[in-house]
Motif scaffolding. Structure first.
Motif, PDB file in Angstrom:
ATOM      1  N   MET A   1       0.838  -1.198   0.000  1.00 11.29           N
ATOM      2  CA  MET A   1       0.000   0.000   0.000  1.00 11.29           C
ATOM      3  C   MET A   1       0.873   1.249   0.000  1.00 11.29           C
ATOM      4  O   MET A   1       1.860   1.319   0.742  1.00 11.29           O
ATOM      5  CB  MET A   1      -0.924   0.010   1.232  1.00 11.29           C
ATOM      6  CG  MET A   1      -1.844   1.213   1.303  1.00 11.29           C
ATOM      7  SD  MET A   1      -2.874   1.161   2.785  1.00 11.29           S
ATOM      8  CE  MET A   1      -3.853   2.629   2.539  1.00 11.29           C
ATOM      9  N   LEU A   2       0.521   2.213  -0.834  1.00 10.09           N
ATOM     10  CA  LEU A   2       1.281   3.458  -0.905  1.00 10.09           C
ATOM     11  C   LEU A   2       1.232   4.195   0.422  1.00 10.09           C
ATOM     12  O   LEU A   2       0.170   4.472   0.965  1.00 10.09           O
ATOM     13  CB  LEU A   2       0.699   4.343  -2.012  1.00 10.09           C
ATOM     14  CG  LEU A   2       1.341   5.716  -2.192  1.00 10.09           C
ATOM     15  CD1 LEU A   2       2.799   5.588  -2.612  1.00 10.09           C
ATOM     16  CD2 LEU A   2       0.551   6.543  -3.196  1.00 10.09           C
ATOM     17  N   GLN A   3       2.403   4.504   0.959  1.00  7.64           N
ATOM     18  CA  GLN A   3       2.521   5.296   2.179  1.00  7.64           C
ATOM     19  C   GLN A   3       2.757   6.735   1.747  1.00  7.64           C
ATOM     20  O   GLN A   3       3.856   7.101   1.331  1.00  7.64           O
ATOM     21  CB  GLN A   3       3.680   4.789   3.036  1.00  7.64           C
ATOM     22  CG  GLN A   3       3.509   3.338   3.481  1.00  7.64           C
ATOM     23  CD  GLN A   3       4.727   2.823   4.219  1.00  7.64           C
ATOM     24  OE1 GLN A   3       5.839   3.284   4.024  1.00  7.64           O
ATOM     25  NE2 GLN A   3       4.510   1.840   5.081  1.00  7.64           N
ATOM     26  N   ILE A   4       1.726   7.548   1.833  1.00  2.00           N
ATOM     27  CA  ILE A   4       1.813   8.894   1.278  1.00  2.00           C
ATOM     28  C   ILE A   4       1.218   9.921   2.226  1.00  2.00           C
ATOM     29  O   ILE A   4       0.216   9.667   2.901  1.00  2.00           O
ATOM     30  CB  ILE A   4       1.108   8.960  -0.103  1.00  2.00           C
ATOM     31  CG1 ILE A   4       1.385  10.307  -0.772  1.00  2.00           C
ATOM     32  CG2 ILE A   4      -0.377   8.665   0.000  1.00  2.00           C
ATOM     33  CD1 ILE A   4       0.979  10.365  -2.236  1.00  2.00           C
ATOM     34  N   GLY A   5       1.880  11.054   2.284  1.00  2.00           N
ATOM     35  CA  GLY A   5       1.398  12.158   3.089  1.00  2.00           C
ATOM     36  C   GLY A   5       1.743  13.470   2.416  1.00  2.00           C
ATOM     37  O   GLY A   5       2.283  13.504   1.312  1.00  2.00           O
ATOM     38  N   ALA A   6       1.443  14.558   3.098  1.00  2.00           N
ATOM     39  CA  ALA A   6       1.742  15.894   2.593  1.00  2.00           C
ATOM     40  C   ALA A   6       2.290  16.719   3.736  1.00  2.00           C
ATOM     41  O   ALA A   6       2.237  16.317   4.900  1.00  2.00           O
ATOM     42  CB  ALA A   6       0.478  16.533   2.022  1.00  2.00           C
ATOM     43  N   HIS A   7       2.823  17.882   3.390  1.00  2.00           N
ATOM     44  CA  HIS A   7       3.308  18.784   4.436  1.00  2.00           C
ATOM     45  C   HIS A   7       2.120  19.544   5.003  1.00  2.00           C
ATOM     46  O   HIS A   7       1.469  20.313   4.302  1.00  2.00           O
ATOM     47  CB  HIS A   7       4.334  19.761   3.877  1.00  2.00           C
ATOM     48  CG  HIS A   7       5.002  20.552   4.953  1.00  2.00           C
ATOM     49  ND1 HIS A   7       6.249  20.223   5.438  1.00  2.00           N
ATOM     50  CD2 HIS A   7       4.581  21.615   5.681  1.00  2.00           C
ATOM     51  CE1 HIS A   7       6.575  21.066   6.409  1.00  2.00           C
ATOM     52  NE2 HIS A   7       5.568  21.918   6.565  1.00  2.00           N
ATOM     53  N   LEU A   8       1.826  19.317   6.282  1.00  2.00           N
ATOM     54  CA  LEU A   8       0.675  19.925   6.943  1.00  2.00           C
ATOM     55  C   LEU A   8       1.128  20.806   8.094  1.00  2.00           C
ATOM     56  O   LEU A   8       2.177  20.585   8.692  1.00  2.00           O
ATOM     57  CB  LEU A   8      -0.268  18.837   7.468  1.00  2.00           C
ATOM     58  CG  LEU A   8      -0.826  17.855   6.432  1.00  2.00           C
ATOM     59  CD1 LEU A   8      -1.685  16.807   7.111  1.00  2.00           C
ATOM     60  CD2 LEU A   8      -1.633  18.597   5.355  1.00  2.00           C
ATOM     61  N   THR A   9       0.317  21.796   8.412  1.00  2.00           N
ATOM     62  CA  THR A   9       0.630  22.667   9.529  1.00  2.00           C
ATOM     63  C   THR A   9       0.189  22.037  10.843  1.00  2.00           C
ATOM     64  O   THR A   9      -0.833  21.344  10.899  1.00  2.00           O
ATOM     65  CB  THR A   9      -0.047  24.041   9.376  1.00  2.00           C
ATOM     66  OG1 THR A   9       0.255  24.837  10.524  1.00  2.00           O
ATOM     67  CG2 THR A   9      -1.552  23.914   9.237  1.00  2.00           C
ATOM     68  N   ILE A  10       0.977  22.276  11.888  1.00  2.00           N
ATOM     69  CA  ILE A  10       0.619  21.775  13.225  1.00  2.00           C
ATOM     70  C   ILE A  10       0.263  22.942  14.143  1.00  2.00           C
ATOM     71  O   ILE A  10       0.280  22.809  15.367  1.00  2.00           O
ATOM     72  CB  ILE A  10       1.761  20.950  13.847  1.00  2.00           C
ATOM     73  CG1 ILE A  10       3.065  21.765  13.883  1.00  2.00           C
ATOM     74  CG2 ILE A  10       1.946  19.642  13.088  1.00  2.00           C
ATOM     75  CD1 ILE A  10       4.149  21.133  14.734  1.00  2.00           C
ATOM     76  N   SER A  11      -0.092  24.073  13.544  1.00  2.00           N
ATOM     77  CA  SER A  11      -0.387  25.272  14.337  1.00  2.00           C
ATOM     78  C   SER A  11      -1.552  25.052  15.300  1.00  2.00           C
ATOM     79  O   SER A  11      -1.613  25.680  16.364  1.00  2.00           O
ATOM     80  CB  SER A  11      -0.685  26.462  13.421  1.00  2.00           C
ATOM     81  OG  SER A  11      -1.793  26.187  12.581  1.00  2.00           O
ATOM     82  N   LYS A  12      -2.474  24.153  14.947  1.00  2.00           N
ATOM     83  CA  LYS A  12      -3.614  23.855  15.815  1.00  2.00           C
ATOM     84  C   LYS A  12      -3.474  22.508  16.506  1.00  2.00           C
ATOM     85  O   LYS A  12      -4.443  21.974  17.040  1.00  2.00           O
ATOM     86  CB  LYS A  12      -4.909  23.914  15.011  1.00  2.00           C
ATOM     87  CG  LYS A  12      -5.208  25.304  14.480  1.00  2.00           C
ATOM     88  CD  LYS A  12      -6.522  25.355  13.729  1.00  2.00           C
ATOM     89  CE  LYS A  12      -6.795  26.764  13.221  1.00  2.00           C
ATOM     90  NZ  LYS A  12      -8.072  26.833  12.462  1.00  2.00           N
ATOM     91  N   GLY A  13      -2.262  21.948  16.469  1.00  2.00           N
ATOM     92  CA  GLY A  13      -2.010  20.720  17.198  1.00  2.00           C
ATOM     93  C   GLY A  13      -1.763  19.524  16.297  1.00  2.00           C
ATOM     94  O   GLY A  13      -2.197  19.477  15.144  1.00  2.00           O
ATOM     95  N   TYR A  14      -1.043  18.544  16.845  1.00  2.00           N
ATOM     96  CA  TYR A  14      -0.720  17.328  16.109  1.00  2.00           C
ATOM     97  C   TYR A  14      -1.953  16.470  15.846  1.00  2.00           C
ATOM     98  O   TYR A  14      -2.095  15.870  14.780  1.00  2.00           O
ATOM     99  CB  TYR A  14       0.302  16.504  16.890  1.00  2.00           C
ATOM    100  CG  TYR A  14       1.664  17.139  16.989  1.00  2.00           C
ATOM    101  CD1 TYR A  14       2.516  17.202  15.889  1.00  2.00           C
ATOM    102  CD2 TYR A  14       2.120  17.672  18.197  1.00  2.00           C
ATOM    103  CE1 TYR A  14       3.770  17.771  15.973  1.00  2.00           C
ATOM    104  CE2 TYR A  14       3.380  18.246  18.302  1.00  2.00           C
ATOM    105  CZ  TYR A  14       4.199  18.296  17.186  1.00  2.00           C
ATOM    106  OH  TYR A  14       5.442  18.865  17.288  1.00  2.00           O
ATOM    107  N   GLU A  15      -2.847  16.382  16.817  1.00  2.00           N
ATOM    108  CA  GLU A  15      -4.054  15.572  16.630  1.00  2.00           C
ATOM    109  C   GLU A  15      -4.864  16.089  15.448  1.00  2.00           C
ATOM    110  O   GLU A  15      -5.318  15.302  14.599  1.00  2.00           O
ATOM    111  CB  GLU A  15      -4.905  15.589  17.896  1.00  2.00           C
ATOM    112  CG  GLU A  15      -6.198  14.786  17.759  1.00  2.00           C
ATOM    113  CD  GLU A  15      -7.106  14.919  18.959  1.00  2.00           C
ATOM    114  OE1 GLU A  15      -8.000  14.063  19.109  1.00  2.00           O
ATOM    115  OE2 GLU A  15      -6.945  15.882  19.741  1.00  2.00           O
ATOM    116  N   LYS A  16      -5.028  17.412  15.359  1.00  2.00           N
ATOM    117  CA  LYS A  16      -5.795  17.989  14.249  1.00  2.00           C
ATOM    118  C   LYS A  16      -5.101  17.702  12.917  1.00  2.00           C
ATOM    119  O   LYS A  16      -5.767  17.384  11.928  1.00  2.00           O
ATOM    120  CB  LYS A  16      -5.952  19.492  14.452  1.00  2.00           C
ATOM    121  CG  LYS A  16      -6.772  20.167  13.361  1.00  2.00           C
ATOM    122  CD  LYS A  16      -7.013  21.623  13.660  1.00  2.00           C
ATOM    123  CE  LYS A  16      -7.774  22.313  12.534  1.00  2.00           C
ATOM    124  NZ  LYS A  16      -9.075  21.674  12.272  1.00  2.00           N
ATOM    125  N   ALA A  17      -3.775  17.784  12.903  1.00  2.00           N
ATOM    126  CA  ALA A  17      -3.041  17.503  11.667  1.00  2.00           C
ATOM    127  C   ALA A  17      -3.230  16.051  11.245  1.00  2.00           C
ATOM    128  O   ALA A  17      -3.381  15.756  10.056  1.00  2.00           O
ATOM    129  CB  ALA A  17      -1.565  17.818  11.855  1.00  2.00           C
TER     130      ALA A  17
END
Length: 278
Positions: A1-17
């Motif tokens: 399975m493709l393991q894929i993500g993007a660059h996300l902001t954590i300004s509102k917390g890791y859980e939200k990201a």
């Protein structure tokens, strides 16, 4: 399975990201450890980190990828800049000790600023040796660069030379960027096998731990770092798909850094999964 993500902001917390990653079809993500243009980091929220780790386990995330700020320059001959880079890296590694879901921190090796490539390589290695104590649970990944200006790391030989001088070699690996590779003069469109065989010979594929997946706005061997959306640049969708399908790459986590908002990342992830399933 493709393991894929993007660059996300954590300004509102890791859980939200983490929840945002799931909402766009990702099973990992990348984040800046602190202000990318400065040295300030938010206070750690252990409860938030624990919720992130739980979400990562439940949803089978690949390792997250922390990205160091651009203020690091371990190749610098300026003592204040060099010491700042070492201090921030040490602090980031200490903070990441609390995060089970993140095994890697990627950093730009640095620029020698007219001091010469050999000087820069020695300086980076010395900096890593000063920082790493051998007990970290986070591996430092040197990012392959496009080769603009006095950047170190656009050539496999430079990455290999740094790692050769590091005492705790088990704690140092590589993250390759498709845009940077192409801009640095590695033809991943027409000669992918040869490029990866060269990396194996010089650095070792066992050191390759993550991929930044980007198309390029610039022509081959331009030595310019300009990311494009997948399929809209000079590398093209076909070559990007062949890259992530390659046996040497397909088990690695890949992270989009394309010029997109979150919705654009969702579209790219959907497109790539569809292409891989054809």
């Amino acid at each position: 399975m493709l393991q894929i993500g993007a660059h996300l902001t954590i300004s509102k917390g890791y859980e939200k990201a983490a929840k945002e990653a799931i909402s766009i079809g990702a099973n990992t993500f990348q984040f800046f450890t602190r202000n990318p243009r400065g040295g300030k980091a938010k206070a750690l929220n252990i409860d938030d980190i624990q919720r992130l780790d739980e979400i990562s386990k439940v949803h089978g995330f690949a390792s997250l990828l922390a990205h160091a700020p651009y203020t690091y320059n371990l190749a610098s001959g300026d003592e204040d800049i060099w010491e700042l880079g070492k201090r921030l890296l040490r602090d980031d590694l200490d903070r990441l000790q609390h995060m089970e879901s993140c095994s890697y921190i990627v950093l730009h090796p640095g620029s020698h600023v007219q001091k010469g490539v050999e000087y820069g390589i020695d300086r980076i290695a010395q900096g890593l040796n000063d920082v790493l104590i051998g007990e970290e649970n986070t591996m430092v990944l040197l990012e392959g660069m496009a080769g603009k200006g006095t950047e170190i790391g656009s050539q496999f030989e430079e990455l290999g030379a740094i790692i050769d001088q590091v005492h705790h070699k088990n704690l140092v690996g590589v993250c390759l960027d498709t845009c940077h590779l192409y801009s640095a003069g590695y033809d991943i469109v027409e000669q992918l096998d040869s490029v990866l065989l060269r990396f194996e010979r010089i650095v070792g594929l066992s050191k390759l731990k993550a991929i930044h997946l980007n198309d390029s706005m610039m022509p081959f061997a331009s030595h310019k770092d300009r990311h494009a959306k997948i399929g809209e640049g000079t590398i093209g969708l076909r070559a990007i798909v062949e890259f992530i399908k390659h046996p040497a790459i397909k088990e690695l986590p890949v992270f989009l850094e394309t010029p997109n908002e979150v919705e654009g990342y969702r579209d790219e992830i959907k497109m790539l999964r569809s292409e891989l399933n054809k």
